[in-house]
Design a protein around this motif. Sequence first.
Motif, PDB file in Angstrom:
ATOM      1  N   ALA A   1      -0.076  -3.161  -3.727  1.00 46.25           N
ATOM      2  CA  ALA A   1       1.118  -3.434  -4.515  1.00 46.25           C
ATOM      3  C   ALA A   1       1.282  -4.925  -4.773  1.00 46.25           C
ATOM      4  O   ALA A   1       1.718  -5.336  -5.862  1.00 46.25           O
ATOM      5  CB  ALA A   1       2.352  -2.881  -3.805  1.00 46.25           C
ATOM      6  N   ALA A   2       0.922  -5.754  -3.791  1.00 48.14           N
ATOM      7  CA  ALA A   2       1.024  -7.206  -3.966  1.00 48.14           C
ATOM      8  C   ALA A   2       0.083  -7.691  -5.066  1.00 48.14           C
ATOM      9  O   ALA A   2       0.445  -8.547  -5.887  1.00 48.14           O
ATOM     10  CB  ALA A   2       0.698  -7.913  -2.650  1.00 48.14           C
ATOM     11  N   VAL A   3      -1.127  -7.121  -5.100  1.00 42.83           N
ATOM     12  CA  VAL A   3      -2.088  -7.479  -6.146  1.00 42.83           C
ATOM     13  C   VAL A   3      -1.562  -7.064  -7.513  1.00 42.83           C
ATOM     14  O   VAL A   3      -1.570  -7.845  -8.476  1.00 42.83           O
ATOM     15  CB  VAL A   3      -3.463  -6.820  -5.884  1.00 42.83           C
ATOM     16  N   LEU A   4      -1.096  -5.827  -7.610  1.00 39.41           N
ATOM     17  CA  LEU A   4      -0.611  -5.294  -8.880  1.00 39.41           C
ATOM     18  C   LEU A   4       0.580  -6.093  -9.405  1.00 39.41           C
ATOM     19  O   LEU A   4       0.670  -6.384 -10.602  1.00 39.41           O
ATOM     20  CB  LEU A   4      -0.210  -3.829  -8.707  1.00 39.41           C
ATOM     21  N   THR A   5       1.486  -6.457  -8.514  1.00 39.19           N
ATOM     22  CA  THR A   5       2.677  -7.209  -8.925  1.00 39.19           C
ATOM     23  C   THR A   5       2.291  -8.587  -9.458  1.00 39.19           C
ATOM     24  O   THR A   5       2.825  -9.044 -10.477  1.00 39.19           O
ATOM     25  CB  THR A   5       3.646  -7.353  -7.742  1.00 39.19           C
ATOM     26  N   ALA A   6       1.344  -9.246  -8.779  1.00 38.07           N
ATOM     27  CA  ALA A   6       0.904 -10.575  -9.226  1.00 38.07           C
ATOM     28  C   ALA A   6       0.223 -10.499 -10.590  1.00 38.07           C
ATOM     29  O   ALA A   6       0.437 -11.358 -11.459  1.00 38.07           O
ATOM     30  CB  ALA A   6      -0.035 -11.187  -8.191  1.00 38.07           C
ATOM     31  N   ILE A   7      -0.599  -9.465 -10.804  1.00 40.72           N
ATOM     32  CA  ILE A   7      -1.243  -9.291 -12.117  1.00 40.72           C
ATOM     33  C   ILE A   7      -0.174  -9.074 -13.178  1.00 40.72           C
ATOM     34  O   ILE A   7      -0.210  -9.686 -14.261  1.00 40.72           O
ATOM     35  CB  ILE A   7      -2.229  -8.108 -12.103  1.00 40.72           C
ATOM     36  N   ALA A   8       0.784  -8.188 -12.877  1.00 45.26           N
ATOM     37  CA  ALA A   8       1.842  -7.875 -13.845  1.00 45.26           C
ATOM     38  C   ALA A   8       2.650  -9.116 -14.205  1.00 45.26           C
ATOM     39  O   ALA A   8       3.117  -9.249 -15.337  1.00 45.26           O
ATOM     40  CB  ALA A   8       2.756  -6.795 -13.279  1.00 45.26           C
ATOM     41  N   GLU A   9       2.791 -10.028 -13.249  1.00 43.17           N
ATOM     42  CA  GLU A   9       3.543 -11.262 -13.502  1.00 43.17           C
ATOM     43  C   GLU A   9       2.698 -12.347 -14.159  1.00 43.17           C
ATOM     44  O   GLU A   9       3.205 -13.426 -14.478  1.00 43.17           O
ATOM     45  CB  GLU A   9       4.126 -11.768 -12.188  1.00 43.17           C
ATOM     46  N   GLY A  10       1.395 -12.053 -14.342  1.00 44.73           N
ATOM     47  CA  GLY A  10       0.516 -13.005 -15.008  1.00 44.73           C
ATOM     48  C   GLY A  10       0.115 -14.184 -14.154  1.00 44.73           C
ATOM     49  O   GLY A  10      -0.324 -15.219 -14.677  1.00 44.73           O
ATOM     50  N   ASP A  11       0.226 -14.050 -12.831  1.00 43.75           N
ATOM     51  CA  ASP A  11      -0.123 -15.141 -11.912  1.00 43.75           C
ATOM     52  C   ASP A  11      -1.503 -14.891 -11.325  1.00 43.75           C
ATOM     53  O   ASP A  11      -1.655 -14.195 -10.315  1.00 43.75           O
ATOM     54  CB  ASP A  11       0.930 -15.231 -10.801  1.00 43.75           C
ATOM     55  N   GLY A  12      -2.531 -15.462 -11.962  1.00 48.73           N
ATOM     56  CA  GLY A  12      -3.899 -15.242 -11.540  1.00 48.73           C
ATOM     57  C   GLY A  12      -4.195 -15.755 -10.145  1.00 48.73           C
ATOM     58  O   GLY A  12      -4.913 -15.105  -9.372  1.00 48.73           O
ATOM     59  N   ASP A  13      -3.663 -16.927  -9.792  1.00 49.26           N
ATOM     60  CA  ASP A  13      -3.907 -17.490  -8.463  1.00 49.26           C
ATOM     61  C   ASP A  13      -3.285 -16.607  -7.374  1.00 49.26           C
ATOM     62  O   ASP A  13      -3.914 -16.336  -6.346  1.00 49.26           O
ATOM     63  CB  ASP A  13      -3.333 -18.908  -8.367  1.00 49.26           C
ATOM     64  N   LEU A  14      -2.061 -16.162  -7.610  1.00 47.57           N
ATOM     65  CA  LEU A  14      -1.402 -15.299  -6.635  1.00 47.57           C
ATOM     66  C   LEU A  14      -2.122 -13.964  -6.528  1.00 47.57           C
ATOM     67  O   LEU A  14      -2.270 -13.406  -5.429  1.00 47.57           O
ATOM     68  CB  LEU A  14       0.062 -15.082  -7.030  1.00 47.57           C
ATOM     69  N   ALA A  15      -2.593 -13.439  -7.659  1.00 46.40           N
ATOM     70  CA  ALA A  15      -3.329 -12.176  -7.653  1.00 46.40           C
ATOM     71  C   ALA A  15      -4.617 -12.309  -6.857  1.00 46.40           C
ATOM     72  O   ALA A  15      -4.996 -11.409  -6.102  1.00 46.40           O
ATOM     73  CB  ALA A  15      -3.635 -11.737  -9.082  1.00 46.40           C
ATOM     74  N   ALA A  16      -5.310 -13.448  -7.010  1.00 44.83           N
ATOM     75  CA  ALA A  16      -6.550 -13.676  -6.276  1.00 44.83           C
ATOM     76  C   ALA A  16      -6.283 -13.793  -4.774  1.00 44.83           C
ATOM     77  O   ALA A  16      -7.051 -13.276  -3.950  1.00 44.83           O
ATOM     78  CB  ALA A  16      -7.237 -14.935  -6.789  1.00 44.83           C
ATOM     79  N   THR A  17      -5.194 -14.472  -4.411  1.00 43.32           N
ATOM     80  CA  THR A  17      -4.831 -14.585  -2.998  1.00 43.32           C
ATOM     81  C   THR A  17      -4.510 -13.213  -2.412  1.00 43.32           C
ATOM     82  O   THR A  17      -4.943 -12.877  -1.295  1.00 43.32           O
ATOM     83  CB  THR A  17      -3.616 -15.517  -2.836  1.00 43.32           C
ATOM     84  N   ALA A  18      -3.769 -12.409  -3.157  1.00 41.73           N
ATOM     85  CA  ALA A  18      -3.431 -11.063  -2.705  1.00 41.73           C
ATOM     86  C   ALA A  18      -4.678 -10.187  -2.600  1.00 41.73           C
ATOM     87  O   ALA A  18      -4.826  -9.403  -1.651  1.00 41.73           O
ATOM     88  CB  ALA A  18      -2.419 -10.428  -3.661  1.00 41.73           C
TER      89      ALA A  18
END
Length: 231
Positions: free
Chosen positions: A195-212
């Motif tokens: 869910a953390a990965v999906l939320t970061a992608i949905a928010e358009g935050d690539g760095d946060l998505a990669a960290t998740a």
Amino acid sequence: MKKKGPTKSASQQEPSSPPDQLLAEVAFAQIEEMIITRKLPPGSMISESQLATEMDMGRTPVREALQRLRQIGFVEMLPRRGTLVAGVDIRQQLELLEVRRALEDLVVRVAALRATPEERAHLLTLAKRIITAAKRGDTQAWIRTGGEIHDAEVQATHNSMLITSMLPIHAQSRRFWYHHIVQNRAYVEGAQLHAAVLTAIAEGDGDLAATAAHGLMQFIERFTRSALDTF
């Protein structure tokens, strides 16, 4: 002169059969599910004719589906014997994770950049669904939603090469998880990380998505090694 019989109207004519290619897609999805859920257990032989009868289709689409399943490592074609359901190799999972780790980072970064508004909304819906499945202890819904998450993430990259590359990796991962995830606590944690990965992608935050995604991959590797220790 011979009289012609009455011509059927469009509504009276027999419906045409779907093309074999479409049936092959249906067969692939159904047989993949049978293998993942162990309705076709590792080491069992597959009968094309029996599967065709069960799925109410010809043998050609079933044969094409089995060829695709061979390409992702779900079955083996044995000369003069037939088609065998391949085993689940835990050590191979660790090798697969080495490849998956780098590709997942790329997938989530590109998806965060390129996903459409509709895709971002769908990712958030999937995040809620996997959390709900985990809280309910519904393993099958967890696995099914996990597969939809994998597909949605790679489709959101709009990169055909990434989509093709991730297909066998995600398929093998789903099969492994179905066999080995048995503790509610494990898939609750996994759901939260997804869910953390999906939320970061949905928010358009690539760095946060990669960290998740990195956190998710660490969890998956830890889980895989624990399964290896008890194997």
